[in-house]
Design a protein around this motif. Structure first.
Motif, mmCIF file in Angstrom:
data_model
loop_
_atom_site.group_PDB
_atom_site.id
_atom_site.type_symbol
_atom_site.label_atom_id
_atom_site.label_comp_id
_atom_site.label_asym_id
_atom_site.label_seq_id
_atom_site.Cartn_x
_atom_site.Cartn_y
_atom_site.Cartn_z
ATOM 1 N N TYR A 86 0.861 -1.200 0.000
ATOM 2 C CA TYR A 86 0.000 0.000 0.000
ATOM 3 C C TYR A 86 0.890 1.240 0.000
ATOM 4 O O TYR A 86 1.942 1.237 0.633
ATOM 5 C CB TYR A 86 -0.858 0.062 1.266
ATOM 6 N N LEU A 98 -4.057 5.167 3.470
ATOM 7 C CA LEU A 98 -3.447 4.161 2.604
ATOM 8 C C LEU A 98 -4.091 4.233 1.232
ATOM 9 O O LEU A 98 -5.229 4.683 1.102
ATOM 10 C CB LEU A 98 -3.667 2.757 3.175
ATOM 11 N N SER A 99 -3.376 3.769 0.227
ATOM 12 C CA SER A 99 -3.949 3.748 -1.111
ATOM 13 C C SER A 99 -3.362 2.612 -1.936
ATOM 14 O O SER A 99 -2.204 2.248 -1.763
ATOM 15 C CB SER A 99 -3.690 5.086 -1.800
ATOM 16 N N LEU A 100 -4.200 2.088 -2.821
ATOM 17 C CA LEU A 100 -3.763 1.023 -3.721
ATOM 18 C C LEU A 100 -3.516 1.548 -5.133
ATOM 19 O O LEU A 100 -3.480 0.781 -6.090
ATOM 20 C CB LEU A 100 -4.812 -0.093 -3.758
ATOM 21 N N GLU A 101 -3.360 2.862 -5.275
ATOM 22 C CA GLU A 101 -2.996 3.404 -6.579
ATOM 23 C C GLU A 101 -1.778 2.660 -7.117
ATOM 24 O O GLU A 101 -0.998 2.114 -6.354
ATOM 25 C CB GLU A 101 -2.630 4.884 -6.442
#
Lengths: 196, 275
Positions: A86, A98-101
């Protein structure tokens, strides 16, 4: 070039490391006292399978180490590690998100993503440190930290396990200190002797 | 005032403009990520500032569509986090089997990978015939992809490995037909699925669900919006209903922490408490 820094005026430290990073972090952490005031936030590139990083780093460290959690409030005196897979970001209210980019510089978590969002929030009260690693992640983040008036420290490439990441950071902006791991540890602990 | 503070004002005004003009409400999204994506778009455009971008998207709906796709992160897999699906199979399915009819809501289903995973799981547990799955997303483009159920063939190796780790009982290739570069999912898997346009930010409760799955959606919301959506989930669940979130999401920092109990150690599977 080395001027004594008053570490107390800074609120938070962000650290980015890649290949060879675990040993490098252990060395730095071994210098920090249990009552270290600042929050430390770490992005270490690793495979999505790695899990127990906080436990791995815990040895020889007197501070509390934990994985950064989504929406968690950032507190001084704690070392936060980005979870595998993440991106870790700092929000305006000094909590984590958090990010899943997609990967940035082939990495997720990416050092640039953490450093840039932290620079936005902490401005001149931020220290950014780039350690050993085999790509150029973090160089744009360091640039942004410098632009915001923060302090940039890079591991001396000649002492790094892999030197491309420190070199990329040094090439991208005018960093404040280029130091060995021991000296970075001493600087953070405010024990670095003034130069002769 | 610092430059970053002025940028934050520009971001807020731009999101307000989107809301007023197009009705999409991103005002309570986690800002750091939204800001990054906007600046990414700015660099790729000929525009000089977010204020200019705001002007452009007010008068150019095609440009707004681009921004809308930038805001929608569609990273998903079939049987993503296999241990979660294994826990679902072992701990949750036995409870669901005691009900005569089951309603499942996959909120923020994106391109549908988890919808088909759930359909396969329920099928193998002989529950699918008495199940209704509601698969919703606010992004019509991605929802159509979910409806089609056609995925890149290159992904199937990973999905097969996930499926096996998740306790799959058959051969994963039984569930799709390979054609050129695509894997077309078995039609019967969507027999009990209703795909619907639903926006978690602005739309209402979905009634009496036995299980709500909403994975890696809440991480993009701020605390206020997370709380709103969690309340909506709470109201949409029947007594003892299950709430499944992404592996790095939790109720710990939310207002709903006391309304649910974690039922599977190490997995983000909650059960609505009786009050």
């Amino acid at each position: 070039m080395l001027k004594p820094e008053c570490i107390n005026k800074y609120e938070t430290v962000v650290i980015g490391a890649s290949t060879g990073g675990i040993d490098a972090l252990r060395t730095i952490f071994s210098f920090l006292p249990a009552d270290f005031k600042q929050a430390i936030i770490v992005v270490l590139h690793l495979s999505p399978q790695s899990r127990a990083l906080p436990q791995v780093l815990n040895r020889q460290c007197r501070m509390v180490i934990k994985e950064a959690e989504e929406k968690e409030e950032i507190r001084g005196g704690v070392i936060y590690i980005a979870p595998a897979n993440y991106h870790l970001m700092v929000e305006e209210d000094k909590t984590f998100s958090l990010s899943l980019e997609g990967p940035v510089n082939y990495a997720r978590p990416s050092i640039d993503v953490l450093f840039e969002t932290a620079a936005d929030v902490y401005g001149e009260n931020l220290i950014g440190i780039i350690l050993t690693g085999g790509n150029k992640d973090g160089s744009q983040g360091v640039k942004k930290i410098k632009k915001g008036g923060g302090l940039a420290i890079v591991q001396d490439p000649s002492t790094a396990n892999v030197d491309s990441m420190p070199r990329a950071a040094i090439a991208a902006s005018e960093v404040d200190h280029i130091l060995s791991l021991d000296k970075i540890g001493l600087l953070l602990a405010d024990r670095l002797p003034a130069p002769d | 005032m610092k430059n970053s503070a002025s940028e934050n004002i520009e971001v807020k005004l731009l999101l307000e403009a989107i809301y007023l003009k197009y009705g999409y409400d991103f005002r309570n999204y986690a800002m750091a990520s939204i800001k990054r994506r906007l600046f990414h778009r700015l660099l790729a455009s000929e525009l000089k500032s977010l204020s200019e971008m705001q002007h452009k998207l007010l008068y150019d709906s095609a440009f707004f569509e681009t921004i809308l796709l930038d805001f929608s992160i569609n990273v998903t897999e079939m049987f993503r986090d296999p241990s979660f699906y294994l826990a679902l199979r072992k701990e949750v399915i036995p409870v669901l089997k005691t009900y005569p009819f089951i309603k499942v809501w996959n909120a923020g289903c994106s391109s549908g990978e988890e919808v088909y995973s759930m359909a396969i799981l329920l099928n193998e547990e002989s529950l699918y015939a008495r199940t209704q799955i509601y698969a919703t997303d606010y992004n019509e483009f991605i929802l159509n992809k979910a409806r089609d159920g056609i995925f890149p063939i290159d992904c199937m190796k990973k999905y097969t490995s996930n499926y096996i780790k998740a306790g799959g009982k058959k051969s994963f290739s039984d569930y799709y037909t390979a054609k050129y570069d695509s894997a077309i999912m078995e039609k019967s898997l969507k027999a009990k699925v209703v795909f619907a346009d639903h926006n978690l930010v602005t739309d209402r409760v979905f009634g009496e669900m036995n299980l709500i799955m909403c994975r890696n959606v809440l991480i993009y919301f701020d605390k206020k919006l997370q709380n709103r959506v969690l309340k909506l989930f709470h109201e949409s669940l029947c007594h003892g209903g299950f709430l499944c979130l992404g592996s790095k999401e939790s109720l710990r920092f939310s207002e709903c922490a006391d309304d649910f109990e974690n039922v599977v150690k190490g997995e983000v599977i909650y059960k609505k408490k009786h009050k």
